[in-house]
Each structure stands twice: as structure tokens, then as C-alpha cells.
Design a protein around this motif. Structure first.
Motif, PDB file in Angstrom:
ATOM      1  N   TYR A 228       0.837  -1.195   0.000  1.00  0.00           N
ATOM      2  CA  TYR A 228       0.000   0.000   0.000  1.00  0.00           C
ATOM      3  C   TYR A 228       0.871   1.243   0.000  1.00  0.00           C
ATOM      4  N   ILE A 229       0.422   2.256  -0.718  1.00  0.00           N
ATOM      5  CA  ILE A 229       1.022   3.579  -0.664  1.00  0.00           C
ATOM      6  C   ILE A 229       0.095   4.401   0.223  1.00  0.00           C
ATOM      7  N   LEU A 230       0.559   4.685   1.435  1.00  0.00           N
ATOM      8  CA  LEU A 230      -0.320   5.323   2.409  1.00  0.00           C
ATOM      9  C   LEU A 230       0.476   6.135   3.416  1.00  0.00           C
ATOM     10  N   ASN A 231      -0.255   6.757   4.327  1.00  0.00           N
ATOM     11  CA  ASN A 231       0.351   7.524   5.407  1.00  0.00           C
ATOM     12  C   ASN A 231       0.602   6.593   6.589  1.00  0.00           C
ATOM     13  N   PRO A 232       1.841   6.169   6.804  1.00  0.00           N
ATOM     14  CA  PRO A 232       2.092   5.210   7.882  1.00  0.00           C
ATOM     15  C   PRO A 232       1.976   5.817   9.279  1.00  0.00           C
ATOM     16  N   THR A 233       1.921   7.142   9.378  1.00  0.00           N
ATOM     17  CA  THR A 233       1.764   7.763  10.700  1.00  0.00           C
ATOM     18  C   THR A 233       0.301   7.781  11.140  1.00  0.00           C
ATOM     19  N   ASP A 234      -0.611   7.304  10.285  1.00  0.00           N
ATOM     20  CA  ASP A 234      -2.013   7.131  10.649  1.00  0.00           C
ATOM     21  C   ASP A 234      -2.104   5.848  11.479  1.00  0.00           C
ATOM     22  N   LYS A 235      -2.156   5.996  12.795  1.00  0.00           N
ATOM     23  CA  LYS A 235      -2.081   4.834  13.685  1.00  0.00           C
ATOM     24  C   LYS A 235      -3.243   3.873  13.480  1.00  0.00           C
ATOM     25  N   MET A 237      -4.937   3.331  10.753  1.00  0.00           N
ATOM     26  CA  MET A 237      -4.736   2.596   9.506  1.00  0.00           C
ATOM     27  C   MET A 237      -3.668   1.522   9.665  1.00  0.00           C
ATOM     28  N   MET A 238      -2.556   1.855  10.300  1.00  0.00           N
ATOM     29  CA  MET A 238      -1.507   0.869  10.491  1.00  0.00           C
ATOM     30  C   MET A 238      -1.961  -0.255  11.410  1.00  0.00           C
ATOM     31  N   GLY A 239      -2.821   0.062  12.357  1.00  0.00           N
ATOM     32  CA  GLY A 239      -3.382  -0.982  13.201  1.00  0.00           C
ATOM     33  C   GLY A 239      -4.174  -1.987  12.397  1.00  0.00           C
ATOM     34  N   VAL A 240      -4.931  -1.487  11.427  1.00  0.00           N
ATOM     35  CA  VAL A 240      -5.694  -2.369  10.535  1.00  0.00           C
ATOM     36  C   VAL A 240      -4.750  -3.246   9.720  1.00  0.00           C
ATOM     37  N   LYS A 259       4.725  -6.543  18.382  1.00  0.00           N
ATOM     38  CA  LYS A 259       5.773  -5.526  18.438  1.00  0.00           C
ATOM     39  C   LYS A 259       5.192  -4.138  18.228  1.00  0.00           C
ATOM     40  N   ALA A 260       4.284  -4.018  17.263  1.00  0.00           N
ATOM     41  CA  ALA A 260       3.659  -2.726  17.004  1.00  0.00           C
ATOM     42  C   ALA A 260       2.832  -2.276  18.198  1.00  0.00           C
ATOM     43  N   HIS A 261       2.147  -3.228  18.840  1.00  0.00           N
ATOM     44  CA  HIS A 261       1.375  -2.888  20.028  1.00  0.00           C
ATOM     45  C   HIS A 261       2.277  -2.345  21.132  1.00  0.00           C
ATOM     46  N   ARG A 262       3.408  -3.009  21.347  1.00  0.00           N
ATOM     47  CA  ARG A 262       4.321  -2.558  22.409  1.00  0.00           C
ATOM     48  C   ARG A 262       4.882  -1.171  22.113  1.00  0.00           C
ATOM     49  N   LYS A 263       5.031  -0.851  20.825  1.00  0.00           N
ATOM     50  CA  LYS A 263       5.523   0.485  20.458  1.00  0.00           C
ATOM     51  C   LYS A 263       4.420   1.527  20.472  1.00  0.00           C
ATOM     52  N   GLY A 264       3.195   1.095  20.684  1.00  0.00           N
ATOM     53  CA  GLY A 264       2.084   2.034  20.746  1.00  0.00           C
ATOM     54  C   GLY A 264       1.703   2.628  19.406  1.00  0.00           C
ATOM     55  N   LEU A 265       1.928   1.871  18.325  1.00  0.00           N
ATOM     56  CA  LEU A 265       1.694   2.446  17.007  1.00  0.00           C
ATOM     57  C   LEU A 265       0.225   2.607  16.663  1.00  0.00           C
ATOM     58  N   TYR A 266      -0.640   1.876  17.327  1.00  0.00           N
ATOM     59  CA  TYR A 266      -2.052   2.047  16.993  1.00  0.00           C
ATOM     60  C   TYR A 266      -2.943   2.073  18.237  1.00  0.00           C
ATOM     61  N   GLU A 267      -2.481   2.750  19.220  1.00  0.00           N
ATOM     62  CA  GLU A 267      -3.300   2.914  20.413  1.00  0.00           C
ATOM     63  C   GLU A 267      -4.172   4.169  20.268  1.00  0.00           C
TER      64      GLU A 267
END
Length: 267
Positions: A228-235, A237-240, A259-267
Motif C-alpha cells: 500500500y502507498i499510504l500515510n504510515p503515521t495514521d495509527k 490505519m496501520m493498526g488495521v 511488536k507494534a502494540h508494544r511500540k504504541g503504534l495504533y493505540e
């Protein structure tokens, strides 16, 4: 799953202003944010800088590479700007990528020599001389021609990223389904080929666009989309993306999700 960060594009006002003023710190911060959020490639597009695109492309590539080793996806309608970016792009952590070619004769003949010269990955849009596709069958036919022609040029299927061309659901309520059918058909016929897209076109003209975009990610992923070409800072969306990969069995032991959960990427 390949995530191409889309934010360094001069069609965005803040990026345009940063390029105009040569604000390297701002561009570098955007690059670092996308890397930290999980991007695998950074798209670099300064196509709106008419008359100065080559100079801007060179400045952007050098500026970005001062702070990240992520490979770059060089994005331009101008083959001279593509060459300028590709020449400077490093290959420390992966091949360069070109965004993009189509099945249109002039564009294809201009871009494919660059793919071969720089041993690059290539995004190939399902557009032909006759225009844009309407149906899944149109997309499969155009994709097949692109893939078969590129293979004859010695380009490996693993380096090909077909973009099925997403059109707004607001203009035809069958456009979402036709893309899903096309992705499945292309992946079935060419399992080694990748698929990618700028998916936000699907929601253009509608309210609550984020809801449609996120659900479309899940739907496309389920039928074979793997980029996907997208905005990876959209938490959200990245969670999905991470959750979808885990649920489809494409994340061994769900390690990337955890790992993403521990980094808080989509909280």
C-alpha cells in the motif's frame, strides 16, 4: 506486506513550502516519522515543481538520505526526474523503486529502460492507450500485458507491483467490487507478482472517508493485495494493516502485531 510512505509529496502544502524554502529539517522529520511508524519505502514526489523538478528531486533524495537508510520510491511523470532520483538513491537496504509505468506505449517505452538500468522495482498502473479500466476483466487484461511484456524484458515478477487503479466509489457503486475481483484474478494468475495501490481514491467524494479506507484495506488484503502507498503515521490505519496480516496468517507468531502494540503504534 510492503508499506510505501506517501507523505513526501509536493502536492501537500507543507511539503511544497519546505521544498521551496529548502527546509531540510522539516523534510527529514517527516522521513523519520514515517520510518518509525513502519514504512518500508519512502515515496519521493515533487511533480508539482514544474520547471525545477530535477533540482528539487536531487535535493529531496540527498536530504532524506542524510537521516534514513530506507530505500526510496522515486515518483514522477518526468523520466528525467526519475533518472535524477534513481541516480542518487542508495541501495543499502533494498532495491530502488520506480513509481510508475503504465501500459501506455510512450510511458512504457520511456520507463522500462530505467527499470533495467537501475535494477529497480516497478509500480505498474493498469492504464492503457485506450484509457482507464472499468471492469475487473479490463484490469486483468492490462495487468497481464504489463507482466508478460516486462518478463520478456528480463524483469522478475518479484520486482513488479501492479496497481489495479482504484477509482472513486462515489462515481460508480461497482468500482470497489471490480477492484477486489481484479486483485484476486491477477494474484491467481501471477502468484509471484505483487500488488499495491494508493487506496484513498476509493473514498473520494464521501463523508467519513477514513472508515471506507480502513475497511477497503482489509478487503483488498484478503484477496491478495500485499502493498500500500499510504500515510504510515495514521495509527488507526496501520493498526488495521498489522491486525489484518496477523488474522490472515501472514505474521508468524503474530510478532509484528505484538511488536507494534508494544511500540504504541495504533493505540
Amino acid at each position: 506486506m510492503l508499506i510505501i510512505g506517501e507523505l513526501i509529496n509536493t502536492s501537500r502544502k507543507a511539503i511544497r513550502e519546505a521544498v521551496d524554502t529548502r527546509n531540510a529539517a522539516y523534510i527529514q522529520e517527516v522521513a523519520k516519522q514515517q520510518e518509525a511508524a513502519g514504512a518500508h519505502y519512502l515515496d519521493v514526489n515533487c511533480g508539482t515543481m514544474v520547471g525545477q523538478e530535477i533540482e528539487c528531486m536531487e535535493w529531496l533524495v540527498n536530504t532524506i538520505q542524510e537521516v534514513t537508510d530506507l530505500p526510496l520510491c522515486i515518483d514522477s511523470p518526468d523520466v528525467n526526474a526519475l533518472r535524477a532520483g534513481l541516480t542518487l538513491a542508495k541501495t543499502t537496504n533494498g532495491k530502488r523503486m520506480i513509481n510508475s509505468t503504465t501500459a501506455e506505449t510512450a510511458r512504457y517505452q520511456a520507463v522500462i529502460p530505467l527499470v533495467k538500468e537501475f535494477n529497480a522495482k516497478i509500480v505498474a498502473l493498469c492504464i492503457e492507450d485506450a484509457g482507464m479500466p472499468e471492469t475487473a476483466e479490463d484490469r486483468l487484461r492490462i495487468a497481464s500485458k504489463l507482466i508478460d511484456d516486462m518478463e520478456k524484458e528480463g524483469i522478475n515478477q518479484d520486482d513488479i507491483y501492479i496497481d489495479p487503479l482504484i477509482k472513486p466509489l462515489s462515481t460508480n457503486d461497482k468500482y470497489g467490487k471490480s477492484v477486489l475481483d481484479a486483485i484476486y484474478a491477477i494474484k491467481t494468475k501471477y502468484p509471484a507478482v505483487h500488488l499495491t495501490c494508493g487506496l484513498s481514491n476509493i473514498s473520494y467524494g464521501f463523508p467519513n472517508r477514513a472508515v471506507l479506507n480502513r475497511l477497503f484495506v482489509v478487503q483488498t488484503m484478503t484477496v491478495g493485495m500485499d502493498g500500500y502507498i499510504l500515510n504510515p503515521t495514521d495509527k488507526a490505519m496501520m493498526g488495521v494493516v498489522y491486525a489484518g496480516q496477523a488474522l490472515l496468517g501472514n505474521d508468524r507468531y503474530c510478532t509484528k502485531y505484538l511488536k507494534a502494540h508494544r511500540k504504541g503504534l495504533y493505540e
